[in-house]
Design a protein around this motif. Structure first.
Motif, PDB file in Angstrom:
ATOM      1  N   MET A   1      29.709  -4.345 -17.606  1.00 51.78           N
ATOM      2  CA  MET A   1      28.400  -4.362 -17.003  1.00 51.78           C
ATOM      3  C   MET A   1      28.282  -5.550 -16.039  1.00 51.78           C
ATOM      4  SD  MET A   1      24.614  -4.455 -18.707  1.00 51.78           S
ATOM      5  CE  MET A   1      24.559  -3.011 -19.670  1.00 51.78           C
ATOM      6  N   PHE A   2      28.282  -6.787 -16.561  1.00 44.26           N
ATOM      7  CA  PHE A   2      28.310  -7.986 -15.725  1.00 44.26           C
ATOM      8  C   PHE A   2      29.087  -9.067 -16.464  1.00 44.26           C
ATOM      9  CE2 PHE A   2      24.868  -9.746 -18.229  1.00 44.26           C
ATOM     10  CZ  PHE A   2      24.083  -8.650 -18.517  1.00 44.26           C
ATOM     11  N   ASP A   3      29.565 -10.020 -15.698  1.00 36.54           N
ATOM     12  CA  ASP A   3      30.496 -11.009 -16.228  1.00 36.54           C
ATOM     13  C   ASP A   3      29.874 -12.062 -17.133  1.00 36.54           C
ATOM     14  OD1 ASP A   3      32.606  -9.791 -14.916  1.00 36.54           O
ATOM     15  OD2 ASP A   3      32.228 -10.921 -13.078  1.00 36.54           O
ATOM     16  N   GLY A   4      28.587 -12.152 -17.212  1.00 33.90           N
ATOM     17  CA  GLY A   4      27.965 -13.135 -18.078  1.00 33.90           C
ATOM     18  C   GLY A   4      27.350 -14.304 -17.346  1.00 33.90           C
ATOM     19  N   ASP A   5      27.576 -14.434 -16.055  1.00 37.31           N
ATOM     20  CA  ASP A   5      26.907 -15.513 -15.335  1.00 37.31           C
ATOM     21  C   ASP A   5      25.671 -14.960 -14.615  1.00 37.31           C
ATOM     22  OD1 ASP A   5      28.064 -14.163 -13.255  1.00 37.31           O
ATOM     23  OD2 ASP A   5      29.036 -15.890 -12.357  1.00 37.31           O
ATOM     24  N   LEU A   6      24.834 -15.862 -14.199  1.00 36.97           N
ATOM     25  CA  LEU A   6      23.563 -15.476 -13.592  1.00 36.97           C
ATOM     26  C   LEU A   6      23.754 -14.689 -12.304  1.00 36.97           C
ATOM     27  CD1 LEU A   6      20.512 -15.605 -13.805  1.00 36.97           C
ATOM     28  CD2 LEU A   6      20.577 -17.812 -12.641  1.00 36.97           C
ATOM     29  N   ALA A   7      24.719 -15.069 -11.489  1.00 41.59           N
ATOM     30  CA  ALA A   7      24.959 -14.361 -10.227  1.00 41.59           C
ATOM     31  C   ALA A   7      25.345 -12.906 -10.477  1.00 41.59           C
ATOM     32  CB  ALA A   7      26.034 -15.069  -9.416  1.00 41.59           C
ATOM     33  N   SER A   8      26.182 -12.657 -11.472  1.00 41.73           N
ATOM     34  CA  SER A   8      26.567 -11.279 -11.804  1.00 41.73           C
ATOM     35  C   SER A   8      25.374 -10.484 -12.324  1.00 41.73           C
ATOM     36  CB  SER A   8      27.675 -11.271 -12.858  1.00 41.73           C
ATOM     37  OG  SER A   8      28.831 -11.871 -12.359  1.00 41.73           O
ATOM     38  N   LEU A  10      22.182 -11.016 -11.613  1.00 44.58           N
ATOM     39  CA  LEU A  10      21.299 -10.735 -10.480  1.00 44.58           C
ATOM     40  C   LEU A  10      21.877  -9.640  -9.597  1.00 44.58           C
ATOM     41  CD1 LEU A  10      20.153 -14.357  -9.586  1.00 44.58           C
ATOM     42  CD2 LEU A  10      18.774 -12.558 -10.657  1.00 44.58           C
ATOM     43  N   ASP A  11      23.196  -9.601  -9.454  1.00 46.75           N
ATOM     44  CA  ASP A  11      23.835  -8.528  -8.697  1.00 46.75           C
ATOM     45  C   ASP A  11      23.633  -7.185  -9.394  1.00 46.75           C
ATOM     46  OD1 ASP A  11      25.439  -7.618  -6.459  1.00 46.75           O
ATOM     47  OD2 ASP A  11      27.009  -7.244  -7.958  1.00 46.75           O
ATOM     48  N   PHE A  12      23.730  -7.177 -10.702  1.00 46.56           N
ATOM     49  CA  PHE A  12      23.464  -5.969 -11.485  1.00 46.56           C
ATOM     50  C   PHE A  12      22.037  -5.481 -11.240  1.00 46.56           C
ATOM     51  CE2 PHE A  12      21.731  -4.094 -15.374  1.00 46.56           C
ATOM     52  CZ  PHE A  12      22.606  -3.035 -15.576  1.00 46.56           C
ATOM     53  N   ILE A  13      21.083  -6.406 -11.265  1.00 45.53           N
ATOM     54  CA  ILE A  13      19.677  -6.058 -11.007  1.00 45.53           C
ATOM     55  C   ILE A  13      19.533  -5.498  -9.595  1.00 45.53           C
ATOM     56  CG2 ILE A  13      17.371  -7.057 -10.663  1.00 45.53           C
ATOM     57  CD1 ILE A  13      18.016  -8.963 -12.986  1.00 45.53           C
ATOM     58  N   ARG A  14      20.168  -6.122  -8.637  1.00 41.29           N
ATOM     59  CA  ARG A  14      20.110  -5.685  -7.238  1.00 41.29           C
ATOM     60  C   ARG A  14      20.623  -4.246  -7.098  1.00 41.29           C
ATOM     61  NH1 ARG A  14      22.873  -9.593  -5.567  1.00 41.29           N
ATOM     62  NH2 ARG A  14      21.143 -11.001  -5.242  1.00 41.29           N
ATOM     63  N   ARG A  15      21.721  -3.929  -7.772  1.00 39.56           N
ATOM     64  CA  ARG A  15      22.316  -2.587  -7.667  1.00 39.56           C
ATOM     65  C   ARG A  15      21.480  -1.521  -8.352  1.00 39.56           C
ATOM     66  NH1 ARG A  15      27.493  -5.006  -9.459  1.00 39.56           N
ATOM     67  NH2 ARG A  15      26.691  -4.259 -11.416  1.00 39.56           N
ATOM     68  N   HIS A  16      20.698  -1.899  -9.351  1.00 36.50           N
ATOM     69  CA  HIS A  16      19.910  -0.926 -10.121  1.00 36.50           C
ATOM     70  C   HIS A  16      18.415  -1.158  -9.950  1.00 36.50           C
ATOM     71  CE1 HIS A  16      23.876  -1.085 -12.049  1.00 36.50           C
ATOM     72  NE2 HIS A  16      23.694   0.214 -12.226  1.00 36.50           N
ATOM     73  N   GLY A  17      17.997  -1.486  -8.735  1.00 36.74           N
ATOM     74  CA  GLY A  17      16.618  -1.867  -8.459  1.00 36.74           C
ATOM     75  C   GLY A  17      15.575  -0.883  -8.931  1.00 36.74           C
ATOM     76  N   ASP A  18      15.753   0.415  -8.629  1.00 39.04           N
ATOM     77  CA  ASP A  18      14.728   1.388  -9.018  1.00 39.04           C
ATOM     78  C   ASP A  18      14.535   1.430 -10.525  1.00 39.04           C
ATOM     79  OD1 ASP A  18      14.257   2.022  -6.383  1.00 39.04           O
ATOM     80  OD2 ASP A  18      15.550   3.800  -6.392  1.00 39.04           O
ATOM     81  N   ALA A  19      15.627   1.413 -11.259  1.00 34.77           N
ATOM     82  CA  ALA A  19      15.534   1.413 -12.720  1.00 34.77           C
ATOM     83  C   ALA A  19      14.898   0.119 -13.226  1.00 34.77           C
ATOM     84  CB  ALA A  19      16.914   1.610 -13.342  1.00 34.77           C
TER      85      ALA A  19
END
Length: 195
Positions: A1-8, A10-19
């Motif tokens: 899902m994400f690597d465990g750091d804040l940047a990853s 936030l990138d996850f959130i960016r990619r799944h914005g509508d959800a």
């Protein structure tokens, strides 16, 4: 899902914005201050749109209190008979709402102790639907604006003071900020309990 750091993350959130916006809306129905603060932080970081995060939190908290008002209006406090302490709290809040509903609606989202029972109390009180809807709309907007803007401001300050090498410090600052918000909410609850 994400690597465990804040940047990853936030990138996850960016990619799944509508959800994420849908999640924000639904979760805001519980008047979750911490999530609204984080939404503002994520908006400042560019993972979410500020206006969309604000709208999601506004709509969610507004809708949540409408549902609670409807339950309180439809069933009063009789559905709480199995939980006498909660029933007494809702009945007490309803009596206060009969006299001070405008102020109560404006501030009930901040102290955690009354945050979710207030909607039931408004429904159990003599407050009319139109007056409740108007005051709730304004109060929900103020709450969402304050919470999301505060998170955004924290993100701005933390961005100015951190570099990529200090991302652990950034996460610690975010946790400290959320803990401070929780601590201040608890203090306000205790003050309100005494009164």
């Amino acid at each position: 899902m994400f690597d465990g750091d804040l940047a990853s993350f936030l990138d996850f959130i960016r990619r799944h914005g509508d959800a994420v916006y849908a999640f924000l809306t639904v979760y805001s129905m519980a008047n979750s201050l911490l999530l609204a603060l984080f939404a503002g932080y994520a908006a400042q970081a560019g993972a979410l749109g500020f206006e969309q995060a604000l709208a999601a939190c506004w709509v969610g908290t507004f809708a949540g209190d409408i549902v609670r008002f409807w339950v309180g209006r439809r069933f009063g406090t009789r559905w709480l008979r199995g939980i006498p302490r909660l029933q007494r709290a809702v009945e007490s809040a309803a009596r206060v709402a009969d006299r001070h509903h405008a102020w109560m609606i404006l501030i009930h989202r901040y102290p955690r102790i009354i945050r979710n029972v207030a909607g039931f109390a408004y429904g159990a009180s003599t407050l009319s639907w139109p007056r409740f809807l108007l005051l709730n709309f304004v109060a929900a907007g103020l709450w969402a604006g304050i919470a999301v803007s505060t998170g955004y401001g924290f993100g701005f300050v933390s961005e100015k003071t951190m570099t990529d090498a200090l991302s652990v410090f950034g996460i610690a600052m975010l946790v400290a900020f959320l803990a401070l918000g929780w601590f201040l909410t608890r203090r306000l609850e205790r003050v309100m309990e005494r009164n």
